[in-house]
Design a protein around this motif. Structure first.
Motif, PDB file in Angstrom:
ATOM      1  N   SER A 203      78.876 -72.276 -52.737  1.00  0.00           N
ATOM      2  CA  SER A 203      78.739 -71.731 -54.089  1.00  0.00           C
ATOM      3  C   SER A 203      80.035 -71.890 -54.872  1.00  0.00           C
ATOM      4  O   SER A 203      80.011 -72.191 -56.075  1.00  0.00           O
ATOM      5  CB  SER A 203      78.343 -70.250 -54.039  1.00  0.00           C
ATOM      6  N   GLU A 204      81.167 -71.717 -54.211  1.00  0.00           N
ATOM      7  CA  GLU A 204      82.464 -71.910 -54.869  1.00  0.00           C
ATOM      8  C   GLU A 204      82.640 -73.364 -55.309  1.00  0.00           C
ATOM      9  O   GLU A 204      83.107 -73.640 -56.411  1.00  0.00           O
ATOM     10  CB  GLU A 204      83.597 -71.500 -53.931  1.00  0.00           C
ATOM     11  N   VAL A 205      82.249 -74.301 -54.443  1.00  0.00           N
ATOM     12  CA  VAL A 205      82.337 -75.728 -54.785  1.00  0.00           C
ATOM     13  C   VAL A 205      81.405 -76.049 -55.949  1.00  0.00           C
ATOM     14  O   VAL A 205      81.778 -76.778 -56.879  1.00  0.00           O
ATOM     15  CB  VAL A 205      82.025 -76.612 -53.555  1.00  0.00           C
ATOM     16  N   LEU A 206      80.221 -75.470 -55.933  1.00  0.00           N
ATOM     17  CA  LEU A 206      79.257 -75.672 -57.010  1.00  0.00           C
ATOM     18  C   LEU A 206      79.806 -75.137 -58.333  1.00  0.00           C
ATOM     19  O   LEU A 206      79.799 -75.840 -59.351  1.00  0.00           O
ATOM     20  CB  LEU A 206      77.941 -74.985 -56.654  1.00  0.00           C
ATOM     21  N   ARG A 207      80.340 -73.921 -58.320  1.00  0.00           N
ATOM     22  CA  ARG A 207      80.901 -73.328 -59.543  1.00  0.00           C
ATOM     23  C   ARG A 207      82.116 -74.085 -60.067  1.00  0.00           C
ATOM     24  O   ARG A 207      82.341 -74.164 -61.264  1.00  0.00           O
ATOM     25  CB  ARG A 207      81.267 -71.861 -59.303  1.00  0.00           C
ATOM     26  N   SER A 208      82.886 -74.659 -59.154  1.00  0.00           N
ATOM     27  CA  SER A 208      84.098 -75.384 -59.561  1.00  0.00           C
ATOM     28  C   SER A 208      83.774 -76.723 -60.226  1.00  0.00           C
ATOM     29  O   SER A 208      84.651 -77.342 -60.835  1.00  0.00           O
ATOM     30  CB  SER A 208      85.010 -75.627 -58.360  1.00  0.00           C
ATOM     31  N   GLY A 209      82.537 -77.186 -60.061  1.00  0.00           N
ATOM     32  CA  GLY A 209      82.147 -78.484 -60.613  1.00  0.00           C
ATOM     33  C   GLY A 209      82.463 -79.661 -59.712  1.00  0.00           C
ATOM     34  O   GLY A 209      82.250 -80.811 -60.097  1.00  0.00           O
ATOM     35  N   LYS A 210      82.959 -79.406 -58.487  1.00  0.00           N
ATOM     36  CA  LYS A 210      83.336 -80.488 -57.575  1.00  0.00           C
ATOM     37  C   LYS A 210      82.173 -81.050 -56.758  1.00  0.00           C
ATOM     38  O   LYS A 210      82.292 -82.111 -56.164  1.00  0.00           O
ATOM     39  CB  LYS A 210      84.429 -80.018 -56.611  1.00  0.00           C
ATOM     40  N   LEU A 211      81.041 -80.348 -56.748  1.00  0.00           N
ATOM     41  CA  LEU A 211      79.932 -80.776 -55.898  1.00  0.00           C
ATOM     42  C   LEU A 211      79.410 -82.171 -56.237  1.00  0.00           C
ATOM     43  O   LEU A 211      79.250 -82.992 -55.319  1.00  0.00           O
ATOM     44  CB  LEU A 211      78.793 -79.755 -55.931  1.00  0.00           C
ATOM     45  N   PRO A 212      79.178 -82.509 -57.517  1.00  0.00           N
ATOM     46  CA  PRO A 212      78.699 -83.873 -57.800  1.00  0.00           C
ATOM     47  C   PRO A 212      79.666 -84.954 -57.315  1.00  0.00           C
ATOM     48  O   PRO A 212      79.228 -85.963 -56.751  1.00  0.00           O
ATOM     49  CB  PRO A 212      78.554 -83.896 -59.323  1.00  0.00           C
ATOM     50  N   GLN A 213      80.957 -84.745 -57.463  1.00  0.00           N
ATOM     51  CA  GLN A 213      81.942 -85.726 -57.003  1.00  0.00           C
ATOM     52  C   GLN A 213      81.932 -85.855 -55.485  1.00  0.00           C
ATOM     53  O   GLN A 213      82.022 -86.952 -54.945  1.00  0.00           O
ATOM     54  CB  GLN A 213      83.343 -85.340 -57.474  1.00  0.00           C
ATOM     55  N   MET A 214      81.823 -84.720 -54.800  1.00  0.00           N
ATOM     56  CA  MET A 214      81.780 -84.762 -53.336  1.00  0.00           C
ATOM     57  C   MET A 214      80.558 -85.533 -52.845  1.00  0.00           C
ATOM     58  O   MET A 214      80.663 -86.363 -51.936  1.00  0.00           O
ATOM     59  CB  MET A 214      81.727 -83.341 -52.759  1.00  0.00           C
ATOM     60  N   MET A 215      79.408 -85.268 -53.445  1.00  0.00           N
ATOM     61  CA  MET A 215      78.182 -85.942 -53.020  1.00  0.00           C
ATOM     62  C   MET A 215      78.233 -87.435 -53.348  1.00  0.00           C
ATOM     63  O   MET A 215      77.824 -88.266 -52.544  1.00  0.00           O
ATOM     64  CB  MET A 215      76.954 -85.292 -53.651  1.00  0.00           C
ATOM     65  N   GLU A 216      78.773 -87.775 -54.513  1.00  0.00           N
ATOM     66  CA  GLU A 216      78.910 -89.194 -54.871  1.00  0.00           C
ATOM     67  C   GLU A 216      79.816 -89.919 -53.886  1.00  0.00           C
ATOM     68  O   GLU A 216      79.500 -91.035 -53.462  1.00  0.00           O
ATOM     69  CB  GLU A 216      79.443 -89.335 -56.293  1.00  0.00           C
ATOM     70  N   ALA A 217      80.927 -89.292 -53.498  1.00  0.00           N
ATOM     71  CA  ALA A 217      81.834 -89.917 -52.525  1.00  0.00           C
ATOM     72  C   ALA A 217      81.144 -90.100 -51.174  1.00  0.00           C
ATOM     73  O   ALA A 217      81.298 -91.137 -50.524  1.00  0.00           O
ATOM     74  CB  ALA A 217      83.101 -89.065 -52.376  1.00  0.00           C
TER      75      ALA A 217
ATOM     76  N   THR B 108      78.591 -93.617 -47.108  1.00  0.00           N
ATOM     77  CA  THR B 108      77.540 -93.812 -46.109  1.00  0.00           C
ATOM     78  C   THR B 108      76.428 -94.761 -46.545  1.00  0.00           C
ATOM     79  O   THR B 108      75.702 -95.270 -45.698  1.00  0.00           O
ATOM     80  CB  THR B 108      76.898 -92.461 -45.734  1.00  0.00           C
ATOM     81  N   LYS B 109      76.254 -94.955 -47.835  1.00  0.00           N
ATOM     82  CA  LYS B 109      75.168 -95.797 -48.371  1.00  0.00           C
ATOM     83  C   LYS B 109      73.841 -95.449 -47.672  1.00  0.00           C
ATOM     84  O   LYS B 109      73.249 -96.265 -46.975  1.00  0.00           O
ATOM     85  CB  LYS B 109      75.495 -97.265 -48.215  1.00  0.00           C
ATOM     86  N   PRO B 110      73.368 -94.208 -47.865  1.00  0.00           N
ATOM     87  CA  PRO B 110      72.219 -93.731 -47.093  1.00  0.00           C
ATOM     88  C   PRO B 110      70.914 -94.431 -47.432  1.00  0.00           C
ATOM     89  O   PRO B 110      70.698 -94.873 -48.556  1.00  0.00           O
ATOM     90  CB  PRO B 110      72.147 -92.252 -47.463  1.00  0.00           C
ATOM     91  N   GLU B 111      70.064 -94.505 -46.426  1.00  0.00           N
ATOM     92  CA  GLU B 111      68.694 -94.988 -46.570  1.00  0.00           C
ATOM     93  C   GLU B 111      67.860 -93.924 -47.288  1.00  0.00           C
ATOM     94  O   GLU B 111      66.981 -94.241 -48.080  1.00  0.00           O
ATOM     95  CB  GLU B 111      68.146 -95.252 -45.174  1.00  0.00           C
TER      96      GLU B 111
ATOM     97  N   THR C 280      71.000 -77.011 -47.052  1.00  0.00           N
ATOM     98  CA  THR C 280      71.032 -78.016 -45.986  1.00  0.00           C
ATOM     99  C   THR C 280      70.758 -79.396 -46.557  1.00  0.00           C
ATOM    100  O   THR C 280      69.933 -79.558 -47.450  1.00  0.00           O
ATOM    101  CB  THR C 280      69.990 -77.673 -44.897  1.00  0.00           C
ATOM    102  N   MET C 281      71.462 -80.382 -46.020  1.00  0.00           N
ATOM    103  CA  MET C 281      71.298 -81.776 -46.414  1.00  0.00           C
ATOM    104  C   MET C 281      70.930 -82.586 -45.175  1.00  0.00           C
ATOM    105  O   MET C 281      71.523 -82.406 -44.104  1.00  0.00           O
ATOM    106  CB  MET C 281      72.619 -82.317 -46.990  1.00  0.00           C
ATOM    107  N   TYR C 282      69.958 -83.480 -45.338  1.00  0.00           N
ATOM    108  CA  TYR C 282      69.590 -84.447 -44.308  1.00  0.00           C
ATOM    109  C   TYR C 282      69.913 -85.826 -44.865  1.00  0.00           C
ATOM    110  O   TYR C 282      69.385 -86.219 -45.902  1.00  0.00           O
ATOM    111  CB  TYR C 282      68.096 -84.370 -43.973  1.00  0.00           C
ATOM    112  N   LEU C 283      70.787 -86.541 -44.184  1.00  0.00           N
ATOM    113  CA  LEU C 283      71.274 -87.833 -44.658  1.00  0.00           C
ATOM    114  C   LEU C 283      70.993 -88.874 -43.576  1.00  0.00           C
ATOM    115  O   LEU C 283      71.460 -88.732 -42.441  1.00  0.00           O
ATOM    116  CB  LEU C 283      72.776 -87.713 -44.914  1.00  0.00           C
ATOM    117  N   PHE C 284      70.200 -89.887 -43.893  1.00  0.00           N
ATOM    118  CA  PHE C 284      69.867 -90.963 -42.960  1.00  0.00           C
ATOM    119  C   PHE C 284      70.648 -92.203 -43.362  1.00  0.00           C
ATOM    120  O   PHE C 284      70.507 -92.681 -44.494  1.00  0.00           O
ATOM    121  CB  PHE C 284      68.363 -91.267 -43.005  1.00  0.00           C
TER     122      PHE C 284
END
Length: 96
Positions: free
Chosen positions: A15-29, A34-37, A49-53
């Motif tokens: 929630s702190e990461v979400l409020r700080s605005g850093k979440l989109p950058q973290m997910m993009e990185a 990983t270039k997920p399927e 929870t995140m599931y990343l293939f």
């Protein structure tokens, strides 16, 4: 090898990461690394929870992929080898 990364995030820290605005950058990185399927986001056992293939070409990449999730989001992480249907058929053909 195709793997499933399951990451369950600590609610307060994520929630702190979400409020700080850093979440989109973290997910993009993470997506760039990983270039997920496929990637899915849900709630599991009351946690975000995140599931990343994705295809992990070298197991030495595990720390670099997981560390930002550990340090920023307090994540619990599991790596699991997985197969798609083509992989299953190839594996079954090796049984005979």
């Amino acid at each position: 090898m195709r793997v499933l990364l399951k990451a369950s995030f600590d609610t307060q820290r994520s929630s702190e990461v979400l409020r700080s605005g850093k979440l989109p950058q973290m997910m993009e990185a993470l997506m760039e690394r990983t270039k997920p399927e496929a990637t899915y986001f849900t709630v599991d056992h009351g946690q975000r929870t995140m599931y990343l293939f994705f295809d992990m070409t070298d197991s030495s990449d595990m720390p670099a992929i997981a560390d930002p999730l550990f340090t920023e989001m307090g994540a619990s992480i599991d790596y699991t080898p997985v197969m798609d249907f083509d992989d299953l058929q190839t594996g079954l053909a090796k049984l005979s």
